[in-house]
Scaffold this motif. Structure first.
Motif, PDB file in Angstrom:
ATOM      1  N   HIS A  74      31.474  22.981  40.934  1.00 60.14           N
ATOM      2  CA  HIS A  74      32.760  22.698  41.580  1.00 60.14           C
ATOM      3  C   HIS A  74      33.102  21.256  41.225  1.00 60.14           C
ATOM      4  O   HIS A  74      32.287  20.365  41.464  1.00 60.14           O
ATOM      5  N   ILE A  76      35.165  19.261  42.591  1.00 63.34           N
ATOM      6  CA  ILE A  76      35.181  18.448  43.812  1.00 63.34           C
ATOM      7  C   ILE A  76      34.515  19.226  44.939  1.00 63.34           C
ATOM      8  O   ILE A  76      34.402  20.446  44.879  1.00 63.34           O
ATOM      9  N   ARG A  78      33.878  21.312  48.075  1.00 66.13           N
ATOM     10  CA  ARG A  78      34.698  22.233  48.859  1.00 66.13           C
ATOM     11  C   ARG A  78      33.932  22.814  50.037  1.00 66.13           C
ATOM     12  O   ARG A  78      34.461  23.665  50.734  1.00 66.13           O
ATOM     13  N   GLY A  81      30.431  26.980  52.482  1.00 67.53           N
ATOM     14  CA  GLY A  81      30.979  28.345  52.436  1.00 67.53           C
ATOM     15  C   GLY A  81      31.652  28.616  51.104  1.00 67.53           C
ATOM     16  O   GLY A  81      31.480  29.679  50.499  1.00 67.53           O
ATOM     17  N   ALA A  82      32.418  27.640  50.635  1.00 67.79           N
ATOM     18  CA  ALA A  82      33.105  27.779  49.352  1.00 67.79           C
ATOM     19  C   ALA A  82      32.098  27.942  48.226  1.00 67.79           C
ATOM     20  O   ALA A  82      32.265  28.778  47.337  1.00 67.79           O
ATOM     21  N   GLY A  83      31.018  27.150  48.289  1.00 65.16           N
ATOM     22  CA  GLY A  83      29.993  27.224  47.263  1.00 65.16           C
ATOM     23  C   GLY A  83      29.331  28.594  47.240  1.00 65.16           C
ATOM     24  O   GLY A  83      29.167  29.203  46.186  1.00 65.16           O
ATOM     25  N   LYS A  85      30.533  31.401  48.222  1.00 59.54           N
ATOM     26  CA  LYS A  85      31.447  32.424  47.738  1.00 59.54           C
ATOM     27  C   LYS A  85      31.532  32.404  46.215  1.00 59.54           C
ATOM     28  O   LYS A  85      31.547  33.461  45.578  1.00 59.54           O
ATOM     29  N   THR A  86      31.557  31.210  45.639  1.00 62.02           N
ATOM     30  CA  THR A  86      31.586  31.106  44.181  1.00 62.02           C
ATOM     31  C   THR A  86      30.327  31.744  43.583  1.00 62.02           C
ATOM     32  O   THR A  86      30.399  32.523  42.636  1.00 62.02           O
ATOM     33  N   GLU A  89      30.382  35.540  44.016  1.00 63.61           N
ATOM     34  CA  GLU A  89      31.350  36.099  43.069  1.00 63.61           C
ATOM     35  C   GLU A  89      30.728  36.213  41.665  1.00 63.61           C
ATOM     36  O   GLU A  89      30.844  37.242  40.997  1.00 63.61           O
ATOM     37  N   PHE A  90      30.034  35.146  41.270  1.00 66.35           N
ATOM     38  CA  PHE A  90      29.385  35.147  39.953  1.00 66.35           C
ATOM     39  C   PHE A  90      28.333  36.251  39.875  1.00 66.35           C
ATOM     40  O   PHE A  90      28.294  37.032  38.922  1.00 66.35           O
ATOM     41  N   ILE A 184      36.137  33.124  54.022  1.00 66.96           N
ATOM     42  CA  ILE A 184      37.382  32.354  53.940  1.00 66.96           C
ATOM     43  C   ILE A 184      37.135  30.903  54.334  1.00 66.96           C
ATOM     44  O   ILE A 184      37.727  29.990  53.780  1.00 66.96           O
ATOM     45  N   ASP A 186      35.680  27.496  54.207  1.00 65.73           N
ATOM     46  CA  ASP A 186      34.991  26.757  53.163  1.00 65.73           C
ATOM     47  C   ASP A 186      33.786  25.992  53.709  1.00 65.73           C
ATOM     48  O   ASP A 186      32.847  25.717  52.995  1.00 65.73           O
ATOM     49  N   ARG A 234      36.330  25.700  64.783  1.00 67.53           N
ATOM     50  CA  ARG A 234      36.869  26.386  63.612  1.00 67.53           C
ATOM     51  C   ARG A 234      36.940  27.890  63.850  1.00 67.53           C
ATOM     52  O   ARG A 234      37.883  28.552  63.440  1.00 67.53           O
ATOM     53  N   ASN A 238      40.360  29.911  63.636  1.00 67.84           N
ATOM     54  CA  ASN A 238      40.533  31.016  62.707  1.00 67.84           C
ATOM     55  C   ASN A 238      40.975  32.278  63.414  1.00 67.84           C
ATOM     56  O   ASN A 238      41.696  33.093  62.854  1.00 67.84           O
TER      57      ASN A 238
END
Ligand code: GDP
Ligand code: MG
Lengths: 242, 110
Positions: A74, A76, A78, A81-83, A85-86, A89-90, A184, A186, A234, A238
């Motif tokens: 990444h 920057i 994020r 959670g964002a990490g 998900k990436t 996904e991979f 969702i 991050d 959070r 949400n």
């Protein structure tokens, strides 16, 4: 009774052996530990290791690559959670059957993975969640333990999901579960989100004892207990905004 | 008329003309111009005839016109903050998607 008869004797091991397993590691400024973590996993026989370097300011990416992991960067930061998900996904794109999420800071033990995967391969569950409170080996600090158990209580009230531990980064998902869980948030609130999705999609889940080691390093670098309030906030937001 | 009233009217006229010009230059929609027109016209009305606010306030059971204006502005501010928050969350999510795409690009099939 069982139509597979004697095959069942070896089926568990056979499945776990043939299924493609990916270890996803979110990492942020972990150059000191990540090399050993990856070598430990490889030594335990896990070859598909994906590190998501989340805009670290140190050499996390280089160290991870050298230790033999696939590194996604990444550009920057994020959030965890964002990490995750990436990385998930991979792994899905690489046709993973099982996905294990694992911390980069040395708090998790590679030997915990086998029982997690076993829970998936003998079809007890789509999601196997690690719990540090089902074993006596974890040296969880007292205050942290109270908050984690409080979190578990909130999960019960909010989502009707019964757990002993909350916010444990060590878990295993089947491909199906990974596909239906959409992270969702991050930031760290993603752990609650996974529980929410388990409830919503009625995914079969089990808790499996895992050892979480608290070292001076992990305590200094890890989340402060106060962050629990942020996560709760959070969660509420949400709920309101969706 | 006091100074503040004259200033209020002049400012409202200026803002009003901006809204119309933006619409003429096709930089805003008709409905958004209409809303701004309405807002600035009522500012002019209140500046010229301050007692109208008391009249409307009394309709709502509020004693003073100034109080009504204050209440309304607080509600409006809360709403704007909420909109801002939602926008910010959306922007953060878009940012994450871009960062994720960049991370995954070229990594497939290694
Ligand atoms: N991708 C990503 N990972 C993070 C971030 N912050 C922490 N992590 C990773 O998430 C895992 C757990 O984080 P940690 O701060 O130790 O949480 P704790 O163990 O719950 O206190 C570790 O592998 C960290 O490297 C972040 O901002 N982005
Ligand atoms: Mg940690």
């Amino acid at each position: 009774m069982d139509r597979h008869g004697p095959h069942n004797l070896w089926r568990g091991a056979y499945d776990a052996g043939m299924k493609k397993t990916y270890i996803v590691i979110p990492a942020y400024n972990e150059e000191k530990k990540i090399g050993d973590v990856i070598r430990g996993l490889r030594g335990a026989g896990y070859g598909n290791i994906v590190v998501v370097d989340d805009g670290s300011m140190d050499k996390t990416a280089r160290v991870a690559e050298r230790a033999g992991a696939t590194v996604l960067r990444h550009i920057i930061n994020r959030g965890q959670g964002a990490g995750l998900k990436t990385g998930i996904e991979f792994a899905l794109r690489e046709c993973a059957d099982y996905i294990v999420t694992f911390d980069a800071d040395g708090q998790h033990s590679p030997s915990s993975i086998k029982p997690l995967l076993a829970a998936l391969s003998n079809q007890k569950a789509e999601v196997a969640l690690g719990s540090r409170f089902l074993t006596k080996d974890s040296n969880t600090p007292f205050v942290r333990a109270i908050f984690l158990r409080g979190g578990a209580l909130i999960f019960r009230l909010f989502y009707g999901v019964n757990l002993t531990d909350s916010h444990n980064g060590l878990r295993a998902l089947t491909r199906k579960a990974a596909n239906s869980i959409d992270i969702i948030c991050d930031d760290m609130a993603h752990a609650s989100e996974i529980v929410e999705e388990i409830a919503r999609d009625r995914l079969k889940y089990v808790e499996v004892p895992v050892t979480i080691t608290y070292s001076d390093y992990s305590k200094a670098k890890g989340q402060s207990t106060l962050n629990s309030f942020r996560i709760l906030w959070r969660m509420l937001l949400n709920k309101l905004l969706r | 008329m006091g100074f503040i009233q004259i200033f209020g009217v002049l400012f409202a006229l200026f803002a009003l003309s901006r809204a119309v010009i933006r619409y003429k230059n096709k930089k805003s929609t008709f409905s958004s111009m209409a809303i701004w027109l309405l807002i600035w016209l009522s500012v002019i009305l209140v500046a010229v005839l301050p007692q109208t606010t008391s009249f409307v306030a009394n309709l709502f059971g509020i004693g003073r016109g100034v109080d009504l204006v204050l209440y309304l502005s607080i509600i409006l501010l809360y709403y704007l903050i909420y909109r801002l928050y939602v926008k910010m969350e959306d922007t953060k999510k878009d940012l994450t998607s871009i960062v994720r795409e960049l991370a995954l690009k070229g990594k497939k099939g290694e």
